[in-house]
Write a protein that holds these residues in place. Structure first.
Motif, short mmCIF file in Angstrom:
data_model
loop_
_atom_site.label_atom_id
_atom_site.label_comp_id
_atom_site.label_asym_id
_atom_site.label_seq_id
_atom_site.Cartn_x
_atom_site.Cartn_y
_atom_site.Cartn_z
N SER A 129 25.28 20.92 -12.39
CA SER A 129 26.56 20.41 -11.88
C SER A 129 26.93 21.01 -10.51
O SER A 129 26.07 21.39 -9.73
N ILE A 130 28.23 21.09 -10.25
CA ILE A 130 28.73 21.51 -8.93
C ILE A 130 28.34 22.95 -8.63
O ILE A 130 27.88 23.28 -7.53
N SER A 131 28.52 23.83 -9.61
CA SER A 131 28.22 25.24 -9.36
C SER A 131 26.74 25.45 -9.08
O SER A 131 26.37 26.29 -8.25
N GLY A 132 25.87 24.68 -9.73
CA GLY A 132 24.45 24.79 -9.48
C GLY A 132 24.06 24.29 -8.10
O GLY A 132 23.23 24.89 -7.41
N THR A 133 24.67 23.17 -7.70
CA THR A 133 24.41 22.66 -6.35
C THR A 133 24.85 23.65 -5.29
O THR A 133 24.14 23.91 -4.31
N LYS A 134 26.03 24.24 -5.48
CA LYS A 134 26.51 25.22 -4.51
C LYS A 134 25.61 26.45 -4.47
O LYS A 134 25.37 27.02 -3.40
N TYR A 135 25.10 26.85 -5.62
CA TYR A 135 24.18 27.99 -5.65
C TYR A 135 22.92 27.67 -4.84
O TYR A 135 22.44 28.51 -4.06
N LEU A 136 22.38 26.47 -5.01
CA LEU A 136 21.17 26.10 -4.28
C LEU A 136 21.44 26.02 -2.78
O LEU A 136 20.59 26.41 -1.97
N SER A 160 0.82 -1.21 0.00
CA SER A 160 0.00 0.00 0.00
C SER A 160 0.85 1.26 0.00
O SER A 160 0.36 2.35 -0.33
N LEU A 161 2.13 1.15 0.34
CA LEU A 161 3.04 2.29 0.35
C LEU A 161 3.66 2.58 -1.01
O LEU A 161 4.33 3.60 -1.17
N LEU A 162 3.44 1.70 -1.97
CA LEU A 162 4.10 1.88 -3.27
C LEU A 162 3.61 3.15 -3.96
O LEU A 162 4.41 3.85 -4.61
N THR A 163 2.35 3.49 -3.82
CA THR A 163 1.84 4.72 -4.44
C THR A 163 2.58 5.93 -3.90
O THR A 163 2.96 6.84 -4.65
N LYS A 164 2.81 5.97 -2.59
CA LYS A 164 3.55 7.08 -1.98
C LYS A 164 4.99 7.09 -2.48
O LYS A 164 5.53 8.16 -2.80
N ALA A 165 5.60 5.92 -2.56
CA ALA A 165 6.98 5.83 -3.04
C ALA A 165 7.09 6.38 -4.46
O ALA A 165 8.01 7.15 -4.77
N LEU A 166 6.17 6.01 -5.31
CA LEU A 166 6.21 6.46 -6.70
C LEU A 166 5.94 7.96 -6.81
O LEU A 166 6.51 8.64 -7.68
N HIS A 167 5.09 8.49 -5.93
CA HIS A 167 4.85 9.93 -5.90
C HIS A 167 6.14 10.67 -5.54
O HIS A 167 6.52 11.65 -6.22
N LEU A 168 6.81 10.22 -4.49
CA LEU A 168 8.08 10.83 -4.09
C LEU A 168 9.13 10.66 -5.19
O LEU A 168 9.89 11.58 -5.48
N GLN A 169 9.15 9.46 -5.79
CA GLN A 169 10.12 9.20 -6.84
C GLN A 169 9.94 10.15 -8.00
O GLN A 169 10.92 10.63 -8.60
N GLY A 170 8.71 10.48 -8.34
CA GLY A 170 8.46 11.42 -9.43
C GLY A 170 8.99 12.81 -9.14
O GLY A 170 9.68 13.41 -9.96
N ILE A 171 8.69 13.33 -7.95
CA ILE A 171 9.17 14.67 -7.57
C ILE A 171 10.69 14.71 -7.56
O ILE A 171 11.32 15.61 -8.12
N ILE A 172 11.29 13.72 -6.92
CA ILE A 172 12.74 13.71 -6.73
C ILE A 172 13.46 13.39 -8.02
O ILE A 172 14.51 13.96 -8.33
N GLY A 173 12.91 12.48 -8.82
CA GLY A 173 13.54 12.15 -10.09
C GLY A 173 13.57 13.32 -11.05
O GLY A 173 14.58 13.56 -11.73
N ARG A 174 12.47 14.07 -11.11
CA ARG A 174 12.44 15.24 -11.98
C ARG A 174 13.42 16.31 -11.49
O ARG A 174 14.12 16.96 -12.30
N ALA A 175 13.47 16.51 -10.18
CA ALA A 175 14.41 17.50 -9.63
C ALA A 175 15.85 17.09 -9.90
O ALA A 175 16.69 17.94 -10.25
N ASP A 176 16.16 15.82 -9.77
CA ASP A 176 17.52 15.36 -10.01
C ASP A 176 17.91 15.61 -11.46
O ASP A 176 19.03 16.05 -11.76
N PHE A 177 17.00 15.34 -12.38
CA PHE A 177 17.26 15.55 -13.80
C PHE A 177 17.59 17.01 -14.08
O PHE A 177 18.49 17.33 -14.86
N THR A 178 16.86 17.91 -13.44
CA THR A 178 17.05 19.35 -13.66
C THR A 178 18.29 19.87 -12.97
O THR A 178 19.10 20.59 -13.57
N ILE A 179 18.48 19.51 -11.71
CA ILE A 179 19.57 20.07 -10.91
C ILE A 179 20.91 19.49 -11.31
O ILE A 179 21.93 20.19 -11.31
N ALA A 180 20.95 18.21 -11.67
CA ALA A 180 22.22 17.58 -12.04
C ALA A 180 22.86 18.26 -13.24
O ALA A 180 24.09 18.32 -13.36
N LYS A 181 22.03 18.81 -14.14
CA LYS A 181 22.57 19.48 -15.31
C LYS A 181 23.32 20.77 -14.95
O LYS A 181 24.14 21.24 -15.73
#
Length: 349
Positions: A293-300, A270-291
């Motif tokens: 790189s280091i300077s972007g992470t430090k800025y954030l 029953s927790l899988l729906t929550k996991a996938l919801h979190l995975q969507g938010i975090i996966g999209r953010a990782d895709f955007t922020i990783a691009k």
């Protein structure tokens, strides 16, 4: 010796327990004018992520290890260990990047790191002679075999083609190393290859692996860790063990929650729906922020926590336009909202 530090290996070195979970490659912070180490910011950040349940990895790619002298790496190890101990976090292990140009120098640096307080080393192959090493299976296996045999602490393989001239270990090489080298404690797959992770995890998660191929240090199981957060839930179902991810610097509570819920969902579907919801938010953010790189992470980090600064030259800072676009991006803002909710802060308006 502290009771929380146990599990002595035959070589006499003692390491804190290495567990499945989320680890963050900690940035190295520099003073703006001199580019000297900014230790107060570094220590504050190590404690911040550790309090969120994230294990610190220092002197990795995000930590600009290639820009650090050996003495600076040792200084960071001492600073991190002292900060953790002073904050009541003596049980938290330190993973330290010790990859260098040659096998000889890597071994020397690994021994220095162990002496300074590192519990585990993570080692990448230098890409300087990638033209020779790429595709030379025996040479690559010999590199990690010799380092793990001569290291006083367990060693993790770091597979990151983008930082090693394109050297990309396949699942056969990594699995064979895991079977043959009892002082290897895992692999970080920043290649982003989910199939590779699945195959390696299947090898080391089998019932016969721990009995037929025991680790030299009982506190150091062989962990299979991703290098990004966009497949934490799927990798959990493939017997992966978490991730070492730069995004855990920006949103440690969120990434830890994703891992915890993903693991729990295997017992409670029953927790899988929550996991996938979190995975969507975090996966999209990782895709955007990783691009960014280091300077972007430090800025954030500067934007969120008041420290971050610039990378060491010749790495350029993030441009003002790119920084504003990164902060305003809906993927970033969704992550910031989630992080503030999970860390108990005031919600974003």
């Amino acid at each position: 010796m502290s009771s929380v530090v146990n599990g002595s290996a035959p070589n006499g070195h003692v390491s804190r327990i290495l567990k499945p979970g989320i680890y963050a490659p900690i940035p190295t912070f520099f003073l703006p004018d001199s580019e000297d180490l900014d230790l107060p910011s570094f220590e504050a950040h190590v404690i911040r992520v550790a309090n969120a349940g994230v294990g610190p990895l220092i002197a990795g790619s995000m930590g600009e290890a290639i820009h650090l002298s050996h003495a600076e790496r040792v200084t960071l190890i001492h600073a991190a260990r002292n900060a953790l101990d002073s904050a009541g976090l003596k049980h938290v292990p330190l993973i330290v990047g010790t990859g260098a140009g040659s096998t000889r120098e890597t071994i020397e640096l690994t021994k220095d790191a162990a002496e300074a307080g590192a519990d585990y080393a993570i080692v990448i192959a230098s890409g300087y002679f990638a033209g020779v090493l790429t595709g030379n299976k025996e040479a690559l296996k010999a590199f990690w075999t010799e380092i793990s045999e001569k290291s006083p602490i367990p060693v993790m393989i770091y597979n990151y083609p983008g930082a090693s001239g394109g050297i990309d270990l396949d699942s056969d090489i990594i699995s064979e190393l895991a079977l043959a080298c009892p002082n290897l404690c895992g692999v970080k797959l920043t290649c982003g290859n989910v199939g590779k992770l699945t195959r390696i995890a299947d090898t080391v998660s089998g019932s016969d692996f721990s009995s037929n191929h025991p680790r030299k240090n009982q506190n150091a199981p062989f962990l299979v860790l991703g290098g990004f957060t966009d497949f934490i839930t799927p990798s959990t179902y493939a017997n992966g063990h978490g991730a070492i991810t730069g995004l855990a610097n920006v949103a440690p509570y969120s990434v830890v929650e994703l891992f915890k819920v993903s693991v729990a969902s295997r017992q409670d579907p029953s927790l899988l729906t929550k996991a996938l919801h979190l995975q969507g938010i975090i996966g999209r953010a990782d895709f955007t922020i990783a691009k960014a790189s280091i300077s972007g992470t430090k800025y954030l980090l500067e934007k969120l926590y008041g420290y971050g600064g610039l990378p060491r030259k010749p790495l350029p800072p993030i441009s003002a336009d790119a920084a504003h676009a990164l902060w305003d991006h809906p993927h970033t803002q969704a992550l910031v909202k989630l992080e503030r909710e999970l860390s108990g802060k005031v919600k974003v308006q």
